[in-house]
Design a protein around this motif. Structure first.
Motif, PDB file in Angstrom:
ATOM      1  N   TYR A   1     -31.761 -59.338  38.487  1.00  0.00           N
ATOM      2  CA  TYR A   1     -31.808 -59.233  37.108  1.00  0.00           C
ATOM      3  C   TYR A   1     -31.037 -58.009  36.589  1.00  0.00           C
ATOM      4  O   TYR A   1     -30.233 -57.798  35.629  1.00  0.00           O
ATOM      5  CB  TYR A   1     -33.108 -59.087  36.347  1.00  0.00           C
ATOM      6  N   PHE A   2     -31.212 -56.663  37.193  1.00  0.00           N
ATOM      7  CA  PHE A   2     -30.816 -55.606  36.749  1.00  0.00           C
ATOM      8  C   PHE A   2     -29.286 -55.635  37.065  1.00  0.00           C
ATOM      9  O   PHE A   2     -28.528 -54.979  36.334  1.00  0.00           O
ATOM     10  CB  PHE A   2     -31.427 -54.324  37.287  1.00  0.00           C
TER      11      PHE A   2
ATOM     12  N   LYS B   1     -27.882 -57.655  34.392  1.00  0.00           N
ATOM     13  CA  LYS B   1     -27.880 -56.903  33.021  1.00  0.00           C
ATOM     14  C   LYS B   1     -26.687 -56.057  32.877  1.00  0.00           C
ATOM     15  O   LYS B   1     -25.983 -55.998  31.853  1.00  0.00           O
ATOM     16  CB  LYS B   1     -29.219 -56.298  32.757  1.00  0.00           C
ATOM     17  N   HIS B   2     -26.567 -55.093  34.066  1.00  0.00           N
ATOM     18  CA  HIS B   2     -25.521 -54.160  34.093  1.00  0.00           C
ATOM     19  C   HIS B   2     -24.207 -54.788  33.780  1.00  0.00           C
ATOM     20  O   HIS B   2     -23.478 -54.529  33.064  1.00  0.00           O
ATOM     21  CB  HIS B   2     -25.688 -53.422  35.469  1.00  0.00           C
TER      22      HIS B   2
ATOM     23  N   GLU C   1     -34.978 -61.837  29.469  1.00  0.00           N
ATOM     24  CA  GLU C   1     -35.071 -60.834  28.369  1.00  0.00           C
ATOM     25  C   GLU C   1     -36.054 -61.438  27.421  1.00  0.00           C
ATOM     26  O   GLU C   1     -36.700 -60.924  26.561  1.00  0.00           O
ATOM     27  CB  GLU C   1     -33.870 -60.487  27.938  1.00  0.00           C
TER      28      GLU C   1
ATOM     29  N   LYS D   1     -30.034 -63.908  32.134  1.00  0.00           N
ATOM     30  CA  LYS D   1     -30.241 -62.431  31.642  1.00  0.00           C
ATOM     31  C   LYS D   1     -31.128 -63.007  30.319  1.00  0.00           C
ATOM     32  O   LYS D   1     -32.012 -62.393  30.049  1.00  0.00           O
ATOM     33  CB  LYS D   1     -29.039 -61.945  31.347  1.00  0.00           C
ATOM     34  N   GLU D   2     -30.790 -64.096  29.524  1.00  0.00           N
ATOM     35  CA  GLU D   2     -31.542 -64.247  28.355  1.00  0.00           C
ATOM     36  C   GLU D   2     -32.807 -64.986  28.536  1.00  0.00           C
ATOM     37  O   GLU D   2     -33.844 -64.366  27.881  1.00  0.00           O
ATOM     38  CB  GLU D   2     -30.600 -65.457  27.557  1.00  0.00           C
TER      39      GLU D   2
ATOM     40  N   ASP E   1     -23.888 -56.085  29.907  1.00  0.00           N
ATOM     41  CA  ASP E   1     -24.106 -54.927  28.902  1.00  0.00           C
ATOM     42  C   ASP E   1     -23.046 -53.956  29.167  1.00  0.00           C
ATOM     43  O   ASP E   1     -22.584 -53.368  28.159  1.00  0.00           O
ATOM     44  CB  ASP E   1     -25.575 -54.240  29.315  1.00  0.00           C
TER      45      ASP E   1
ATOM     46  N   GLU F   1     -25.314 -65.404  32.473  1.00  0.00           N
ATOM     47  CA  GLU F   1     -25.743 -64.859  31.151  1.00  0.00           C
ATOM     48  C   GLU F   1     -27.132 -65.723  30.593  1.00  0.00           C
ATOM     49  O   GLU F   1     -28.076 -65.123  30.036  1.00  0.00           O
ATOM     50  CB  GLU F   1     -24.706 -65.597  29.942  1.00  0.00           C
TER      51      GLU F   1
END
Length: 107
Positions: free
Chosen positions: A45-46, A49-50, A82, A78-79, A53, A75
């Motif tokens: 995930y991180f 995200k990186h 989150e 990530k969505e 983002d 994407e």
């Protein structure tokens, strides 16, 4: 029935809560280096995200030779994460592990 699967390097570990998945990915897997900027981040995930983002889709596609479908898949991951994760809980758990020296890495 567990809903969240790790899927890093064939890891099929499953978790009932997304927070457990994120902590697992951050502590039980090696960190990776972003191919766009060289930043070292936890895999999973991180890392996603990186990438999304901090960089444009075009930068990601070029650096990772990714297809549009691969970009959309990440994407969506990530969505989904989150929309459900309590990131304050994740941060507290990760900080607690770091303070106690409880982080382990698979090599």
């Amino acid at each position: 029935m567990p809903r969240w699967e790790c899927a890093i390097e064939g890891d099929d570990s499953q978790f009932d809560r997304v927070e457990e998945l994120i902590v697992h990915q951050s502590t039980d897997h090696d960190r990776i280096t972003c191919k766009v900027c060289g930043t070292v981040v936890p895999d999973g995930y991180f890392a996603i995200k990186h990438a999304f983002d901090e960089h444009s889709r075009a930068e990601y596609v070029r650096a990772y030779d990714a297809s549009a479908a691969e970009v959309r898949r990440r994407e969506n991951i990530k969505e989904s994460i989150e929309s459900e994760a309590d990131m304050n809980e994740v941060i507290e758990r990760l900080e607690g592990r770091a303070a106690s020296g409880g982080s382990r890495r698979r090599r």
